[in-house]
Design a protein around this motif. Structure first.
Motif, PDB file in Angstrom:
ATOM      1  N   PHE A  65      -4.939  -1.051   2.489  1.00 22.81           N
ATOM      2  CA  PHE A  65      -4.948   0.330   2.963  1.00 22.81           C
ATOM      3  C   PHE A  65      -4.889   0.390   4.483  1.00 22.81           C
ATOM      4  N   SER A  66      -5.553  -0.533   5.171  1.00 26.24           N
ATOM      5  CA  SER A  66      -5.490  -0.556   6.637  1.00 26.24           C
ATOM      6  C   SER A  66      -4.067  -0.816   7.119  1.00 26.24           C
ATOM      7  N   ALA A  67      -3.371  -1.723   6.439  1.00 26.02           N
ATOM      8  CA  ALA A  67      -1.971  -1.991   6.788  1.00 26.02           C
ATOM      9  C   ALA A  67      -1.116  -0.747   6.575  1.00 26.02           C
ATOM     10  N   TYR A  68      -1.387  -0.017   5.492  1.00 27.84           N
ATOM     11  CA  TYR A  68      -0.624   1.202   5.187  1.00 27.84           C
ATOM     12  C   TYR A  68      -0.856   2.275   6.250  1.00 27.84           C
ATOM     13  N   VAL A  69      -2.121   2.502   6.616  1.00 26.23           N
ATOM     14  CA  VAL A  69      -2.447   3.515   7.634  1.00 26.23           C
ATOM     15  C   VAL A  69      -1.787   3.168   8.963  1.00 26.23           C
ATOM     16  N   TRP A  70      -1.792   1.885   9.305  1.00 25.21           N
ATOM     17  CA  TRP A  70      -1.167   1.464  10.566  1.00 25.21           C
ATOM     18  C   TRP A  70       0.342   1.660  10.518  1.00 25.21           C
ATOM     19  N   LEU A  71       0.971   1.324   9.387  1.00 17.98           N
ATOM     20  CA  LEU A  71       2.420   1.495   9.262  1.00 17.98           C
ATOM     21  C   LEU A  71       2.835   2.947   9.409  1.00 17.98           C
ATOM     22  N   LEU A  72       2.025   3.865   8.885  1.00 19.05           N
ATOM     23  CA  LEU A  72       2.355   5.288   9.008  1.00 19.05           C
ATOM     24  C   LEU A  72       2.444   5.724  10.469  1.00 19.05           C
ATOM     25  N   LYS A  73       1.686   5.060  11.333  1.00 21.79           N
ATOM     26  CA  LYS A  73       1.680   5.433  12.744  1.00 21.79           C
ATOM     27  C   LYS A  73       2.897   4.876  13.490  1.00 21.79           C
ATOM     28  N   VAL A  74       3.422   3.743  13.037  1.00 21.15           N
ATOM     29  CA  VAL A  74       4.455   3.054  13.820  1.00 21.15           C
ATOM     30  C   VAL A  74       5.831   3.046  13.155  1.00 21.15           C
ATOM     31  N   GLN A  75       5.930   3.513  11.900  1.00 22.36           N
ATOM     32  CA  GLN A  75       7.203   3.490  11.189  1.00 22.36           C
ATOM     33  C   GLN A  75       7.492   4.853  10.565  1.00 22.36           C
ATOM     34  N   PRO A  76       8.770   5.178  10.304  1.00 20.01           N
ATOM     35  CA  PRO A  76       9.105   6.424   9.616  1.00 20.01           C
ATOM     36  C   PRO A  76       8.445   6.488   8.241  1.00 20.01           C
ATOM     37  N   ALA A  77       7.955   7.664   7.879  1.00 21.33           N
ATOM     38  CA  ALA A  77       7.238   7.811   6.605  1.00 21.33           C
ATOM     39  C   ALA A  77       8.119   7.475   5.411  1.00 21.33           C
ATOM     40  N   THR A  78       9.410   7.827   5.486  1.00 24.05           N
ATOM     41  CA  THR A  78      10.320   7.529   4.379  1.00 24.05           C
ATOM     42  C   THR A  78      10.440   6.029   4.159  1.00 24.05           C
ATOM     43  N   LYS A  79      10.487   5.282   5.249  1.00 24.77           N
ATOM     44  CA  LYS A  79      10.587   3.820   5.157  1.00 24.77           C
ATOM     45  C   LYS A  79       9.309   3.235   4.569  1.00 24.77           C
ATOM     46  N   VAL A  80       8.146   3.735   5.011  1.00 23.51           N
ATOM     47  CA  VAL A  80       6.869   3.240   4.489  1.00 23.51           C
ATOM     48  C   VAL A  80       6.741   3.532   3.001  1.00 23.51           C
ATOM     49  N   SER A  81       7.294   4.671   2.573  1.00 24.59           N
ATOM     50  CA  SER A  81       7.146   5.091   1.175  1.00 24.59           C
ATOM     51  C   SER A  81       7.863   4.179   0.198  1.00 24.59           C
ATOM     52  N   THR A  82       8.712   3.267   0.688  1.00 24.95           N
ATOM     53  CA  THR A  82       9.420   2.364  -0.223  1.00 24.95           C
ATOM     54  C   THR A  82       8.477   1.430  -0.977  1.00 24.95           C
ATOM     55  N   TYR A  83       7.202   1.359  -0.543  1.00 23.96           N
ATOM     56  CA  TYR A  83       6.229   0.546  -1.290  1.00 23.96           C
ATOM     57  C   TYR A  83       6.173   0.982  -2.750  1.00 23.96           C
ATOM     58  N   ALA A  84       6.380   2.286  -3.001  1.00 24.20           N
ATOM     59  CA  ALA A  84       6.259   2.820  -4.358  1.00 24.20           C
ATOM     60  C   ALA A  84       7.349   2.299  -5.279  1.00 24.20           C
ATOM     61  N   TYR A  85       8.472   1.835  -4.722  1.00 19.92           N
ATOM     62  CA  TYR A  85       9.515   1.223  -5.530  1.00 19.92           C
ATOM     63  C   TYR A  85       9.278  -0.272  -5.710  1.00 19.92           C
ATOM     64  N   VAL A  86       8.746  -0.921  -4.664  1.00 21.94           N
ATOM     65  CA  VAL A  86       8.574  -2.375  -4.710  1.00 21.94           C
ATOM     66  C   VAL A  86       7.325  -2.762  -5.511  1.00 21.94           C
ATOM     67  N   ASN A  87       6.270  -1.928  -5.484  1.00 20.00           N
ATOM     68  CA  ASN A  87       5.041  -2.244  -6.206  1.00 20.00           C
ATOM     69  C   ASN A  87       5.269  -2.522  -7.691  1.00 20.00           C
ATOM     70  N   PRO A  88       6.064  -1.695  -8.411  1.00 14.97           N
ATOM     71  CA  PRO A  88       6.306  -2.020  -9.822  1.00 14.97           C
ATOM     72  C   PRO A  88       7.038  -3.351 -10.011  1.00 14.97           C
ATOM     73  N   VAL A  89       7.916  -3.696  -9.064  1.00 15.88           N
ATOM     74  CA  VAL A  89       8.605  -4.981  -9.125  1.00 15.88           C
ATOM     75  C   VAL A  89       7.586  -6.115  -9.065  1.00 15.88           C
ATOM     76  N   VAL A  90       6.654  -6.011  -8.118  1.00 16.73           N
ATOM     77  CA  VAL A  90       5.615  -7.028  -7.963  1.00 16.73           C
ATOM     78  C   VAL A  90       4.751  -7.106  -9.222  1.00 16.73           C
ATOM     79  N   ALA A  91       4.421  -5.936  -9.778  1.00 16.38           N
ATOM     80  CA  ALA A  91       3.591  -5.901 -10.984  1.00 16.38           C
ATOM     81  C   ALA A  91       4.269  -6.639 -12.133  1.00 16.38           C
ATOM     82  N   VAL A  92       5.583  -6.430 -12.278  1.00 17.38           N
ATOM     83  CA  VAL A  92       6.325  -7.114 -13.346  1.00 17.38           C
ATOM     84  C   VAL A  92       6.366  -8.624 -13.097  1.00 17.38           C
TER      85      VAL A  92
END
Length: 301
Positions: A233-260
């Protein structure tokens, strides 16, 4: 640092669906939320004080509390609660709609995002890829859904996904604290303290016998505290400050890949041709979403 933070958010958060499910085998949902975030918040506060951070500044605390309630209490709380009823694959698919909400709710970036063809195409392709990844599980899930309760749970996941996107954007545009550690501290404490009365009022504590909780559930909570909350969560909060929100939101697509992939390597699950195709499509969508930034960086260099 940006690459490391993305790796943490992509990989660590992809594993939390599994560990939330393991924690729920012996502990009730609101208790998990309260225990996880209060302990994580206190640990982070201790670290911030040791580092000499300005922790007790109400001007900085207020937006952090609002963000914590939106992100962790509502957004993450919904995920914890509905995993009692819905399969984690179904939850992962519905959570993967959050990048779309990021674009729709990010009003200051409407002109930039909505005029960027690669971003829009990437979002659509990514969501389709997640559905394809879990298509076989989805079909079996829909045939076994309890129409009333489970449909309500699915609606809650959509609301939670919207709230998570809104809370993330609020944090990006309203945070007055430069320290991601201090921000995360108050966000987690706010969520943990909000979960506590819910656990009490729902009667969870009356039915909870801590001595009978399986060791696996406690270990899962420890993982969620250290990796899911403090590190991820700390990494996520920091990314929101330094990167575009749309780019940060890609975690929601990659997380299911990791889960599989975790299921394949550590739980003995198999992977089908349809899932491989879904994985390829999801990774391609992330490339499309970031294509504009890649081109800009290349032109600058």
């Amino acid at each position: 640092m940006v690459a490391s933070a993305f790796a943490i958010v992509y990989i660590v958060w992809g594993s939390t669906y599994f560990f939330i499910h393991k924690a729920l085998e012996g502990l009730p949902p609101f208790f998990i939320g309260a225990f996880r975030f209060i302990i994580a918040g206190l640990l982070m506060m201790a670290w911030a004080l040791i580092q000499g951070e300005n922790v007790f500044n109400f001007k900085n605390i207020k937006p952090a509390i609002i963000t914590g309630l939106l992100l962790l209490f509502v957004g993450n709380g919904v995920v914890i609660w509905v995993e009692q009823f819905l399969p984690s694959a179904m939850v992962a698919i519905m959570i993967s709609s959050s990048p779309i909400w990021f674009v729709l709710l990010d009003k200051p970036k409407w002109q930039e995002n909505l005029s960027n063809r690669s971003t829009i195409v990437g979002l659509i392709i990514g969501f389709a890829g997640v559905i394809l990844l879990f298509s076989e599980r989805v079909m079996s899930t829909f045939t076994s859904l309890n129409s009333g309760r489970d449909l309500f749970a699915m609606l809650l996941v959509i609301i939670g996904s919207m709230t998570w996107a809104g809370g993330s954007l609020y944090s990006k545009y309203n945070s007055t604290q430069n320290s991601a550690v201090v921000n995360s501290t108050w966000q987690m404490l706010a969520a943990g303290l909000a979960f506590a009365p819910c656990s009490l009022l729902s009667g969870e504590l009356n039915q909870l016998d801590l001595s009978s909780v399986p060791t696996g559930s406690w270990l899962a909570v420890v993982y969620l505290i250290i990796f899911g909350s403090i590190i991820g969560f700390s990494a996520y909060v920091w990314l929101l400050k330094v990167q575009p929100a749309t780019k940060v939101s890609t975690y929601a697509y990659v997380n299911p890949v990791v889960a599989v992939l975790l299921g394949i390597f550590f739980a003995g699950e198999s992977i089908t041709k349809m899932q491989i195709l879904g994985l390829i499509i999801i990774l391609f969508s992330v490339l499309m979403i970031n294509l504009r930034q890649y081109r800009a960086a290349r032109a600058a260099s």
